[in-house]
Design a protein around this motif. Sequence first.
Motif, PDB file in Angstrom:
ATOM      1  N   ASN A 112     -36.714   4.627  10.164  1.00 22.01           N
ATOM      2  CA  ASN A 112     -36.710   6.016   9.701  1.00 22.01           C
ATOM      3  C   ASN A 112     -35.644   6.222   8.627  1.00 22.01           C
ATOM      4  N   THR A 113     -35.543   7.452   8.150  1.00 21.11           N
ATOM      5  CA  THR A 113     -34.519   7.780   7.162  1.00 21.11           C
ATOM      6  C   THR A 113     -33.137   7.669   7.803  1.00 21.11           C
ATOM      7  N   PRO A 114     -32.235   6.860   7.240  1.00 26.99           N
ATOM      8  CA  PRO A 114     -30.906   6.720   7.849  1.00 26.99           C
ATOM      9  C   PRO A 114     -30.079   7.987   7.676  1.00 26.99           C
ATOM     10  N   ILE A 115     -29.505   8.454   8.760  1.00 22.83           N
ATOM     11  CA  ILE A 115     -28.724   9.693   8.717  1.00 22.83           C
ATOM     12  C   ILE A 115     -27.529   9.556   7.783  1.00 22.83           C
ATOM     13  N   GLU A 116     -26.921   8.366   7.756  1.00 25.76           N
ATOM     14  CA  GLU A 116     -25.765   8.205   6.867  1.00 25.76           C
ATOM     15  C   GLU A 116     -26.178   8.376   5.403  1.00 25.76           C
ATOM     16  N   GLY A 117     -27.369   7.909   5.052  1.00 21.13           N
ATOM     17  CA  GLY A 117     -27.874   8.125   3.695  1.00 21.13           C
ATOM     18  C   GLY A 117     -28.180   9.589   3.438  1.00 21.13           C
ATOM     19  N   LEU A 118     -28.771  10.253   4.439  1.00 22.08           N
ATOM     20  CA  LEU A 118     -29.087  11.673   4.306  1.00 22.08           C
ATOM     21  C   LEU A 118     -27.838  12.522   4.097  1.00 22.08           C
ATOM     22  N   LEU A 119     -26.752  12.166   4.780  1.00 21.74           N
ATOM     23  CA  LEU A 119     -25.527  12.949   4.639  1.00 21.74           C
ATOM     24  C   LEU A 119     -24.997  12.909   3.213  1.00 21.74           C
ATOM     25  N   PHE A 120     -25.003  11.732   2.600  1.00 21.07           N
ATOM     26  CA  PHE A 120     -24.524  11.657   1.212  1.00 21.07           C
ATOM     27  C   PHE A 120     -25.497  12.343   0.258  1.00 21.07           C
ATOM     28  N   GLU A 121     -26.801  12.257   0.557  1.00 22.34           N
ATOM     29  CA  GLU A 121     -27.786  12.965  -0.267  1.00 22.34           C
ATOM     30  C   GLU A 121     -27.586  14.471  -0.136  1.00 22.34           C
ATOM     31  N   TYR A 122     -27.364  14.941   1.089  1.00 26.98           N
ATOM     32  CA  TYR A 122     -27.102  16.354   1.354  1.00 26.98           C
ATOM     33  C   TYR A 122     -25.870  16.828   0.582  1.00 26.98           C
ATOM     34  N   MET A 123     -24.807  16.039   0.636  1.00 24.92           N
ATOM     35  CA  MET A 123     -23.573  16.424  -0.059  1.00 24.92           C
ATOM     36  C   MET A 123     -23.785  16.470  -1.570  1.00 24.92           C
ATOM     37  N   GLY A 124     -24.580  15.525  -2.086  1.00 25.07           N
ATOM     38  CA  GLY A 124     -24.861  15.518  -3.508  1.00 25.07           C
ATOM     39  C   GLY A 124     -25.697  16.705  -3.958  1.00 25.07           C
ATOM     40  N   LEU A 125     -26.623  17.141  -3.102  1.00 20.61           N
ATOM     41  CA  LEU A 125     -27.503  18.263  -3.457  1.00 20.61           C
ATOM     42  C   LEU A 125     -26.845  19.621  -3.276  1.00 20.61           C
ATOM     43  N   THR A 126     -25.935  19.736  -2.314  1.00 16.08           N
ATOM     44  CA  THR A 126     -25.353  21.039  -1.983  1.00 16.08           C
ATOM     45  C   THR A 126     -23.911  21.211  -2.445  1.00 16.08           C
ATOM     46  N   GLY A 127     -23.188  20.103  -2.638  1.00 10.65           N
ATOM     47  CA  GLY A 127     -21.768  20.199  -2.942  1.00 10.65           C
ATOM     48  C   GLY A 127     -20.913  20.441  -1.720  1.00 10.65           C
ATOM     49  N   ASP A 128     -21.503  20.487  -0.542  1.00 12.46           N
ATOM     50  CA  ASP A 128     -20.769  20.701   0.699  1.00 12.46           C
ATOM     51  C   ASP A 128     -19.893  19.483   0.998  1.00 12.46           C
ATOM     52  N   GLN A 129     -18.581  19.698   1.100  1.00 12.71           N
ATOM     53  CA  GLN A 129     -17.647  18.613   1.389  1.00 12.71           C
ATOM     54  C   GLN A 129     -17.053  18.724   2.795  1.00 12.71           C
ATOM     55  N   SER A 130     -17.707  19.473   3.671  1.00 11.34           N
ATOM     56  CA  SER A 130     -17.145  19.709   5.004  1.00 11.34           C
ATOM     57  C   SER A 130     -17.382  18.554   5.970  1.00 11.34           C
ATOM     58  N   VAL A 131     -18.254  17.602   5.604  1.00 10.51           N
ATOM     59  CA  VAL A 131     -18.606  16.505   6.509  1.00 10.51           C
ATOM     60  C   VAL A 131     -17.520  15.437   6.494  1.00 10.51           C
ATOM     61  N   ASP A 132     -17.083  15.009   7.677  1.00 11.94           N
ATOM     62  CA  ASP A 132     -16.119  13.908   7.783  1.00 11.94           C
ATOM     63  C   ASP A 132     -16.896  12.598   7.747  1.00 11.94           C
ATOM     64  N   THR A 133     -17.084  12.065   6.555  1.00  9.66           N
ATOM     65  CA  THR A 133     -17.926  10.881   6.399  1.00  9.66           C
ATOM     66  C   THR A 133     -17.274   9.607   6.921  1.00  9.66           C
ATOM     67  N   THR A 134     -15.969   9.642   7.222  1.00  5.16           N
ATOM     68  CA  THR A 134     -15.344   8.442   7.794  1.00  5.16           C
ATOM     69  C   THR A 134     -15.908   8.124   9.178  1.00  5.16           C
ATOM     70  N   VAL A 135     -16.518   9.123   9.816  1.00  3.00           N
ATOM     71  CA  VAL A 135     -17.151   8.895  11.119  1.00  3.00           C
ATOM     72  C   VAL A 135     -18.285   7.867  10.987  1.00  3.00           C
ATOM     73  N   ILE A 136     -18.914   7.800   9.823  1.00  5.11           N
ATOM     74  CA  ILE A 136     -19.979   6.823   9.593  1.00  5.11           C
ATOM     75  C   ILE A 136     -19.468   5.403   9.826  1.00  5.11           C
ATOM     76  N   THR A 137     -18.258   5.123   9.347  1.00  7.63           N
ATOM     77  CA  THR A 137     -17.680   3.796   9.541  1.00  7.63           C
ATOM     78  C   THR A 137     -17.377   3.549  11.017  1.00  7.63           C
ATOM     79  N   GLU A 138     -16.922   4.561  11.732  1.00  7.41           N
ATOM     80  CA  GLU A 138     -16.685   4.414  13.175  1.00  7.41           C
ATOM     81  C   GLU A 138     -17.998   4.082  13.889  1.00  7.41           C
ATOM     82  N   ILE A 139     -19.073   4.728  13.473  1.00  4.88           N
ATOM     83  CA  ILE A 139     -20.378   4.467  14.082  1.00  4.88           C
ATOM     84  C   ILE A 139     -20.812   3.029  13.811  1.00  4.88           C
ATOM     85  N   ALA A 140     -20.608   2.559  12.590  1.00  2.00           N
ATOM     86  CA  ALA A 140     -20.963   1.183  12.245  1.00  2.00           C
ATOM     87  C   ALA A 140     -20.185   0.196  13.116  1.00  2.00           C
ATOM     88  N   TYR A 141     -18.886   0.442  13.291  1.00  2.00           N
ATOM     89  CA  TYR A 141     -18.084  -0.439  14.144  1.00  2.00           C
ATOM     90  C   TYR A 141     -18.596  -0.412  15.579  1.00  2.00           C
TER      91      TYR A 141
END
Length: 434
Positions: free
Chosen positions: A279-308
């Motif tokens: 399916n569509t990867p949520i981590e990819g969607l988050l960066f796409e969302y941020m690019g489309l909206t300019g919303d910087q409220s997401v703590d994207t470092t959590v993505i790396t924690e999830i990968a670990y």
Amino acid sequence: MNNQANWFREQFPYSAPPRVLFDGVEVPTAMPEHIFITDTTFRDGQQARPPYTVEQIVTLFDYLHRLSGERGVIRQSEFFLYSEKDREAAYQCMARGYKFPEVTAWIRAVKKDFALVKDMGIQETGILTSISDYHIYSKLGLDRERAMAQYLDIVEAAMAAGIRPRCHLEDITRADVYGFVIPFVQRLVQLSGESGIPVKIRLCDTMGYGVSYPGAVLPRSVPRLVHALRQETGIRSEQLEWHGHNDFYKVLTNAATAWLYGVGGINGTLLGFGERTGNTPIEGLLFEYMGLTGDQSVDTTVITEIAYYFENELGYSIPPMTPFVGKQFNVTAAGIHADGVIKNEEIYNIFDTDKLLNRPLGVQVTDKAGAAGVAFWVNKQLKLTGEQRIDKKHEAIQKMTAWVAEQYKDGRTTSLSDTELLEAARQWLPEHFQ
């Protein structure tokens, strides 16, 4: 309503790759003011890997909550309710008391399962309403008229139980849009108005056939599919979700296109797990969302924690080239690239990966890295910045570079490990290890 099956053979010959046909008709973009993400990690995602334990589901749900942020970017997460373990996982996640993501269900399209959803206090459930003639005629053994009657009966049962129905229009990119999809959604919108219970529509690109190309024809055109539903049925953007698969490498592009043309929510999974190609990867969607909206409220470092967590706790080896989460996604191996990042890392880094993902830019040292690559690795490893940085022309770097080349004389094909490189650095730069 036409009750004859339409196989769209001009687009889906089966004996050859599917054709993309064009008639030149384009529709306007209509991105909603508020777009969001929904999660199916514990439903579709679990159909593509060993089942999670209850504890693992709760941990991942906590991660999803942190990723969702204060604005609730990840609005909902859906759960199976088939087994006692499924229900226990849903209960424990609900007990967290998070506003986002909301726990929703996915059940069989049978009336008795609505009681289970209601007893658990879940407000919304997904219902499979297969929409293409491939499914209606060949899988279910029905025709369109009987399929619609059966689907509407189930939806009415959900509404009678006070549950928001979310109809999963399976295989919509092979469906007869004007002959069946739109009449069905029109009836759903009518039922919703009569009952006062909002109905949701999930547009399921089950086989990944969707395309984003301007002027492509239905049913494969994502822009025209979304436009037709909104114009012909009056359904609101917040009631529409897109659920894609990656069979033709288009999963993220199609998802973003659905947003651009009026879908409110995109459904995805952590790391893109899902049937077949995923399916569509949520981590990819988050960066796409941020690019489309300019919303910087997401703590994207959590993505790396999830990968670990997936690698260290769940034992999943993430393919190293995977964007955002793979070990090599921001690691360069070419000496000429390393020479560039020494001057300015923006030249070869997609964004500040250290800040946004807690993943500093790296260099993979092989015989292709050259003196620039060795110097970059040394400076990063020893945390040397500014005037402290060691230039690639430094005698020690030149000696290390010669040593690196020597390691590949006998046909070595793997990159040098940090342990090997540290030993070499100690030999030629002993003053930095005292």
